[in-house]
Motif scaffolding. Sequence first.
Motif, mmCIF file in Angstrom:
data_model
loop_
_atom_site.group_PDB
_atom_site.id
_atom_site.type_symbol
_atom_site.label_atom_id
_atom_site.label_comp_id
_atom_site.label_asym_id
_atom_site.label_seq_id
_atom_site.Cartn_x
_atom_site.Cartn_y
_atom_site.Cartn_z
ATOM 1 N N PRO A 35 0.810 -1.225 0.000
ATOM 2 C CA PRO A 35 0.000 0.000 0.000
ATOM 3 C C PRO A 35 0.844 1.276 0.000
ATOM 4 N N ALA A 36 1.911 1.310 0.776
ATOM 5 C CA ALA A 36 2.758 2.508 0.813
ATOM 6 C C ALA A 36 3.485 2.727 -0.508
ATOM 7 N N ARG A 37 3.783 1.654 -1.228
ATOM 8 C CA ARG A 37 4.453 1.785 -2.527
ATOM 9 C C ARG A 37 3.477 2.187 -3.625
ATOM 10 N N VAL A 38 2.254 1.703 -3.531
ATOM 11 C CA VAL A 38 1.252 1.928 -4.569
ATOM 12 C C VAL A 38 0.616 3.319 -4.444
ATOM 13 N N LEU A 39 0.482 3.816 -3.230
ATOM 14 C CA LEU A 39 -0.203 5.089 -3.008
ATOM 15 C C LEU A 39 0.369 6.246 -3.828
ATOM 16 N N PRO A 40 1.700 6.473 -3.856
ATOM 17 C CA PRO A 40 2.199 7.584 -4.677
ATOM 18 C C PRO A 40 1.962 7.388 -6.173
ATOM 19 N N VAL A 41 1.963 6.144 -6.637
ATOM 20 C CA VAL A 41 1.673 5.870 -8.048
ATOM 21 C C VAL A 41 0.217 6.230 -8.341
ATOM 22 N N ALA A 42 -0.685 5.833 -7.457
ATOM 23 C CA ALA A 42 -2.106 6.150 -7.637
ATOM 24 C C ALA A 42 -2.319 7.655 -7.679
ATOM 25 N N ARG A 43 -1.657 8.373 -6.799
ATOM 26 C CA ARG A 43 -1.796 9.835 -6.786
ATOM 27 C C ARG A 43 -1.277 10.443 -8.085
ATOM 28 N N CYS A 134 -0.833 -3.650 -10.567
ATOM 29 C CA CYS A 134 -0.024 -3.922 -9.373
ATOM 30 C C CYS A 134 -0.900 -4.690 -8.392
ATOM 31 N N GLY A 135 -0.313 -5.176 -7.306
ATOM 32 C CA GLY A 135 -1.085 -5.855 -6.276
ATOM 33 C C GLY A 135 -0.615 -7.266 -6.006
ATOM 34 N N ILE A 136 -1.559 -8.118 -5.597
ATOM 35 C CA ILE A 136 -1.228 -9.486 -5.206
ATOM 36 C C ILE A 136 -2.165 -10.473 -5.909
ATOM 37 N N VAL A 137 -1.649 -11.700 -6.006
ATOM 38 C CA VAL A 137 -0.234 -12.056 -5.958
ATOM 39 C C VAL A 137 0.314 -11.978 -7.371
ATOM 40 N N ASP A 155 -2.422 -1.093 -23.817
ATOM 41 C CA ASP A 155 -0.985 -0.908 -23.623
ATOM 42 C C ASP A 155 -0.736 -1.240 -22.156
ATOM 43 N N THR A 156 -0.155 -2.396 -21.911
ATOM 44 C CA THR A 156 -0.138 -2.970 -20.560
ATOM 45 C C THR A 156 1.234 -2.840 -19.906
ATOM 46 N N TRP A 157 1.217 -2.350 -18.658
ATOM 47 C CA TRP A 157 2.428 -2.173 -17.855
ATOM 48 C C TRP A 157 2.233 -2.922 -16.543
ATOM 49 N N VAL A 158 3.340 -3.336 -15.947
ATOM 50 C CA VAL A 158 3.335 -3.974 -14.629
ATOM 51 C C VAL A 158 4.255 -3.165 -13.722
ATOM 52 N N ILE A 159 3.755 -2.797 -12.550
ATOM 53 C CA ILE A 159 4.570 -2.087 -11.554
ATOM 54 C C ILE A 159 5.247 -3.162 -10.700
ATOM 55 N N ALA A 160 6.489 -3.504 -11.038
ATOM 56 C CA ALA A 160 7.165 -4.653 -10.424
ATOM 57 C C ALA A 160 7.275 -4.537 -8.906
ATOM 58 N N ASP A 161 7.656 -3.359 -8.408
ATOM 59 C CA ASP A 161 7.796 -3.201 -6.959
ATOM 60 C C ASP A 161 6.458 -2.877 -6.292
ATOM 61 N N VAL A 185 8.186 -2.536 -15.159
ATOM 62 C CA VAL A 185 9.041 -1.447 -14.673
ATOM 63 C C VAL A 185 8.817 -1.238 -13.181
ATOM 64 N N ASP A 186 9.708 -0.462 -12.566
ATOM 65 C CA ASP A 186 9.462 -0.091 -11.178
ATOM 66 C C ASP A 186 8.533 1.120 -11.142
ATOM 67 N N ALA A 187 8.068 1.464 -9.954
ATOM 68 C CA ALA A 187 7.085 2.529 -9.814
ATOM 69 C C ALA A 187 7.610 3.864 -10.324
ATOM 70 N N ALA A 188 8.853 4.176 -9.997
ATOM 71 C CA ALA A 188 9.425 5.457 -10.412
ATOM 72 C C ALA A 188 9.486 5.571 -11.930
ATOM 73 N N THR A 189 9.873 4.490 -12.590
ATOM 74 C CA THR A 189 9.946 4.506 -14.054
ATOM 75 C C THR A 189 8.565 4.658 -14.660
ATOM 76 N N PHE A 190 7.577 3.984 -14.092
ATOM 77 C CA PHE A 190 6.226 4.123 -14.622
ATOM 78 C C PHE A 190 5.742 5.559 -14.510
#
Length: 196
Positions: A35-43, A134-137, A155-161, A185-190
């Motif tokens: 949740p803490a990693r996903v929240l800034p991406v969502a914003r 992103c998410g589980i699992v 156009d599909t992306w995966v937030i690895a972290d 990609v990681d969140a920052a790259t996305f």
Amino acid sequence: MKTALVIIDLQNDFLASDGAYARGGCANPEALRLPARVLPVARAVKAAGGMVVASQFTLWPDASGEPMISPHLQRLRPFLRRGDFAPGSRGQACVDELQPVIDVCVQKVAYSAFFNTQLDWLLRKAGVGRVAVCGIVTNGGVASSVRDAHMRDYDTWVIADGCAAFKADAHATALSDMASVARVVDAATFVQEGLA
């Protein structure tokens, strides 16, 4: 291109200390960090004019109130009982940290957030062409949703972290497999490239 962040199953019954999975001894420490990693991406997605969709794994009750559980899931998770992941319950709800950024939820009964849900209809009505998952699992709901998004020409992306699995090797293998149908990609790259 309008973007949607699709958050798979970051729900109380999966993550909370009093949720069904913790009660059953299936806590996922890596998932607790999500949740803490996903929240800034969502914003960032919302700030760029996109939308945030969350899937909610749901165990619908039958006429007597017992959850309708697929046989394979019942074998894997025999601890699941009446009230777990029930529609409208606290356990079915997305974790509190993410609720303020979620625009819409879809309830799902299987791995993919697209299977027997209105997700595709919602995304198309909203004009979404790019989907970040992103998410589980990682090797379950995420991988299934990613492949279904690919099959629907998003156009599909995966937030690895922003993903987690019960085992590190399963997580890594799933990410490697998804790279054939999505950009991993990681969140920052996305945020830098996927929202450009």
